[in-house]
Design a protein around this motif. Structure first.
Motif, mmCIF file in Angstrom:
data_model
loop_
_atom_site.group_PDB
_atom_site.id
_atom_site.type_symbol
_atom_site.label_atom_id
_atom_site.label_comp_id
_atom_site.label_asym_id
_atom_site.label_seq_id
_atom_site.Cartn_x
_atom_site.Cartn_y
_atom_site.Cartn_z
ATOM 1 N N VAL A 113 75.756 150.978 53.159
ATOM 2 C CA VAL A 113 74.363 150.677 52.799
ATOM 3 C C VAL A 113 73.898 149.500 53.653
ATOM 4 C CG1 VAL A 113 72.844 149.800 50.963
ATOM 5 C CG2 VAL A 113 74.611 151.500 50.428
ATOM 6 N N PRO A 114 72.800 149.643 54.382
ATOM 7 C CA PRO A 114 72.259 148.474 55.088
ATOM 8 C C PRO A 114 71.891 147.383 54.083
ATOM 9 C CG PRO A 114 71.233 150.503 55.867
ATOM 10 C CD PRO A 114 72.016 150.864 54.638
ATOM 11 N N LEU A 115 72.235 146.151 54.380
ATOM 12 C CA LEU A 115 71.919 145.051 53.464
ATOM 13 C C LEU A 115 70.405 144.935 53.334
ATOM 14 C CD1 LEU A 115 73.278 142.683 51.850
ATOM 15 C CD2 LEU A 115 72.736 141.245 53.822
ATOM 16 N N PRO A 116 69.848 145.076 52.115
ATOM 17 C CA PRO A 116 68.388 145.040 51.973
ATOM 18 C C PRO A 116 67.814 143.658 52.279
ATOM 19 C CG PRO A 116 69.458 145.934 49.997
ATOM 20 C CD PRO A 116 70.521 145.317 50.827
ATOM 21 N N ALA A 117 66.608 143.637 52.818
ATOM 22 C CA ALA A 117 65.895 142.372 52.991
ATOM 23 C C ALA A 117 65.732 141.730 51.625
ATOM 24 C CB ALA A 117 64.537 142.620 53.638
ATOM 25 N N GLY A 118 65.988 140.431 51.540
ATOM 26 C CA GLY A 118 65.908 139.752 50.252
ATOM 27 C C GLY A 118 67.258 139.459 49.645
ATOM 28 N N LEU A 119 68.343 139.968 50.271
ATOM 29 C CA LEU A 119 69.693 139.680 49.796
ATOM 30 C C LEU A 119 70.545 139.166 50.947
ATOM 31 C CD1 LEU A 119 70.881 142.644 47.489
ATOM 32 C CD2 LEU A 119 70.265 140.321 46.786
ATOM 33 N N THR A 133 76.622 148.638 39.177
ATOM 34 C CA THR A 133 76.770 149.452 37.965
ATOM 35 C C THR A 133 75.728 149.064 36.921
ATOM 36 O OG1 THR A 133 79.133 149.629 38.396
ATOM 37 C CG2 THR A 133 78.392 150.175 36.178
ATOM 38 N N ALA A 134 75.489 147.769 36.763
ATOM 39 C CA ALA A 134 74.462 147.302 35.827
ATOM 40 C C ALA A 134 73.088 147.818 36.238
ATOM 41 C CB ALA A 134 74.460 145.779 35.758
ATOM 42 N N ALA A 135 72.788 147.769 37.540
ATOM 43 C CA ALA A 135 71.495 148.245 38.029
ATOM 44 C C ALA A 135 71.324 149.738 37.772
ATOM 45 C CB ALA A 135 71.355 147.941 39.517
ATOM 46 N N LEU A 136 72.369 150.531 38.048
ATOM 47 C CA LEU A 136 72.298 151.963 37.770
ATOM 48 C C LEU A 136 72.054 152.219 36.286
ATOM 49 C CD1 LEU A 136 75.232 153.383 39.954
ATOM 50 C CD2 LEU A 136 72.782 153.597 40.394
ATOM 51 N N SER A 137 72.675 151.400 35.432
ATOM 52 C CA SER A 137 72.488 151.551 33.988
ATOM 53 C C SER A 137 71.034 151.305 33.598
ATOM 54 C CB SER A 137 73.405 150.586 33.232
ATOM 55 O OG SER A 137 74.762 150.826 33.521
ATOM 56 N N LEU A 283 70.671 153.726 47.495
ATOM 57 C CA LEU A 283 69.715 152.923 48.252
ATOM 58 C C LEU A 283 68.589 152.408 47.356
ATOM 59 C CD1 LEU A 283 69.463 155.102 51.491
ATOM 60 C CD2 LEU A 283 70.630 152.907 51.254
ATOM 61 N N ARG A 284 68.101 153.270 46.446
ATOM 62 C CA ARG A 284 67.039 152.834 45.511
ATOM 63 C C ARG A 284 67.516 151.685 44.648
ATOM 64 N NH1 ARG A 284 66.083 158.374 44.846
ATOM 65 N NH2 ARG A 284 67.225 158.391 42.875
ATOM 66 N N ALA A 285 68.745 151.790 44.164
ATOM 67 C CA ALA A 285 69.273 150.734 43.298
ATOM 68 C C ALA A 285 69.367 149.410 44.049
ATOM 69 C CB ALA A 285 70.635 151.140 42.749
ATOM 70 N N TRP A 286 69.878 149.426 45.281
ATOM 71 C CA TRP A 286 70.026 148.182 46.031
ATOM 72 C C TRP A 286 68.677 147.590 46.421
ATOM 73 C CZ3 TRP A 286 73.843 144.914 46.184
ATOM 74 C CH2 TRP A 286 75.128 145.362 45.869
ATOM 75 N N MET A 289 67.622 145.834 43.434
ATOM 76 C CA MET A 289 68.441 144.639 43.251
ATOM 77 C C MET A 289 67.997 143.502 44.174
ATOM 78 S SD MET A 289 71.978 146.760 42.880
ATOM 79 C CE MET A 289 73.181 145.441 42.908
ATOM 80 N N ALA A 290 67.374 143.859 45.278
ATOM 81 C CA ALA A 290 66.817 142.841 46.171
ATOM 82 C C ALA A 290 65.407 142.452 45.762
ATOM 83 C CB ALA A 290 66.803 143.361 47.614
ATOM 84 N N GLY A 291 64.857 143.155 44.765
ATOM 85 C CA GLY A 291 63.496 142.903 44.315
ATOM 86 C C GLY A 291 63.441 142.486 42.863
ATOM 87 N N ASP A 292 62.874 143.345 42.004
ATOM 88 C CA ASP A 292 62.615 142.923 40.623
ATOM 89 C C ASP A 292 63.862 142.854 39.748
ATOM 90 O OD1 ASP A 292 62.943 145.693 40.526
ATOM 91 O OD2 ASP A 292 61.420 145.987 38.990
ATOM 92 N N LEU A 293 64.997 143.414 40.210
ATOM 93 C CA LEU A 293 66.228 143.306 39.433
ATOM 94 C C LEU A 293 67.079 142.105 39.844
ATOM 95 C CD1 LEU A 293 67.524 146.994 39.065
ATOM 96 C CD2 LEU A 293 66.226 145.614 37.427
ATOM 97 N N LYS A 294 66.610 141.342 40.800
ATOM 98 C CA LYS A 294 67.369 140.173 41.256
ATOM 99 C C LYS A 294 67.075 138.987 40.347
ATOM 100 C CE LYS A 294 67.974 137.146 45.296
ATOM 101 N NZ LYS A 294 67.530 136.874 46.686
ATOM 102 N N PRO A 295 68.062 138.525 39.582
ATOM 103 C CA PRO A 295 67.819 137.389 38.683
ATOM 104 C C PRO A 295 67.543 136.108 39.468
ATOM 105 C CG PRO A 295 69.861 138.543 38.121
ATOM 106 C CD PRO A 295 69.433 139.033 39.460
ATOM 107 N N ALA A 296 66.727 135.247 38.908
ATOM 108 C CA ALA A 296 66.509 133.930 39.521
ATOM 109 C C ALA A 296 67.842 133.183 39.556
ATOM 110 C CB ALA A 296 65.477 133.149 38.715
#
Length: 331
Positions: A113-119, A133-137, A283-286, A289-296
């Motif tokens: 998986v290419p590392l997404p922008a933002g991570l 796994t948490a993101a997929l859940s 890819l959608r999950a990652w 994870m680089a966007g609205d699922l990324k915790p502060a």
């Protein structure tokens, strides 16, 4: 570089011994990509790979590590070039093929998986397989109809890798999160509050009343990386139309249940597989994870960072249930 360091697990009688060794760099085959590993993470499955009764790895010697993030140094796959930032989780990494506990790794391009922008690479492994796994859940529960405002969402095993990330993700999306954990000390409770849990529950509080076939409706959805006998009690308390995203079996692989939650309340039991998850979903999950699922403060939430030589101790600790939150390996 003709040699590289890796944590190698070797079978010795009925024991598996893991230590850091120098390995010779293999030639790169068609379709493969060579990655200089920056970080990996510590997962329960990695601990099973160095346990004589883990039944995860079939052949030794073996390099564990079911995830990695780093930089491409050579490629025989046209999709990837030297210098690309990438990550790998699942497939055969750290199980049927040597894994991420090494300075270098060679994997099929189809796994990457290419590392997404933002991570950053470090943040990607602060998530690691557990965070993926948490993101997929969370994504599967959303696809099943879960939305903020429908009621509390329960996370079991909340101080573990999957559970702790799920608590942070759900709280960041605006859900009311109830966190359940066997760890009841003040430090663990403070940890869960910091992640965003609004209610803390011991596992005993989830039990179905004696003699009941189904419990009162409590949970709009559930993230369950624990499984085992307690799953029956969890299913019996899910609200009408809700779902349980089941991803693990630290509580055991078997459970006894009845059909009432499914036929009286339309409850959905959603199996979460992070190993062979199709690439488009991966890819959608990652990206999320680089966007609205990324915790502060994602990196700030890392419980510990360990070097290659410290990995055997960290793997023993996770088997003993002594680990809280995310531990990453710095390669």
């Amino acid at each position: 570089m003709k040699h590289y360091r890796a944590l190698v697990a070797r079978l010795s009688g009925e024991e598996i011994l893991a230590s850091v060794e120098q390995l010779e760099l293999p030639s790169l085959r068609d379709g493969e990509v060579r990655i200089q590993v920056a970080y990996s993470s510590v997962n329960y499955k990695d601990a099973l790979a160095v346990s004589p009764r883990g039944n995860v790895v079939k052949r030794y010697p073996h390099v564990p590590g079911i995830d990695l993030a780093g930089t491409v140094t050579a490629s025989k796959d046209a999709r990837f070039s030297e210098g690309d930032a990438v990550l790998v989780t699942g497939y055969g990494l750290g199980v049927s093929a040597d894994g991420g506990y090494a300075e270098l790794a060679q994997v099929p391009g189809d796994w990457i998986v290419p590392l997404p922008a933002g991570l950053t690479a470090r943040e990607a492994m602060a998530f690691g397989t557990a965070g993926f796994t948490a993101a997929l859940s969370v994504l599967r529960l959303e696809e099943a109809g879960l939305a903020p405002g429908q009621g509390p969402v329960l996370v079991t095993g909340a101080t573990g890798g999957v559970g702790s990330v799920a608590v942070a993700m759900l709280a960041g999306l605006g859900y009311e999160v109830a966190a359940s954990s066997r760890k009841a000390d003040a430090e663990a409770q403070a940890f869960l509050r910091e992640l965003g849990a609004s209610e803390l529950l011991p596992p005993d509080a989830l039990r179905m009343p004696e003699g009941k076939a189904i419990a009162r409706e409590r949970w709009a959805g559930v993230v369950d990386p624990v499984g085992g006998p307690a799953l029956r009690d969890v299913l019996g308390a899910v609200r009408y139309g809700g779902g349980v995203a089941l991803s693990g079996f630290t509580g055991g692989a078997d459970f006894a249940a009845n059909i009432y939650p499914f036929i009286l309340r339309g409850v959905k039991l959603l199996g979460i597989d992070s190993v062979l998850c199709p690439m488009p979903e991966r890819l959608r999950a990652w990206e999320r994870m680089a966007g609205d699922l990324k915790p502060a403060g994602l990196s700030d939430g890392i419980a510990r960072e360990v070097a290659l030589e410290e990995l055997p101790g960290a793997l023993r600790a996770i088997l003993r249930g002594e680990m809280r939150g995310r531990v990453i390996a710095r390669l």
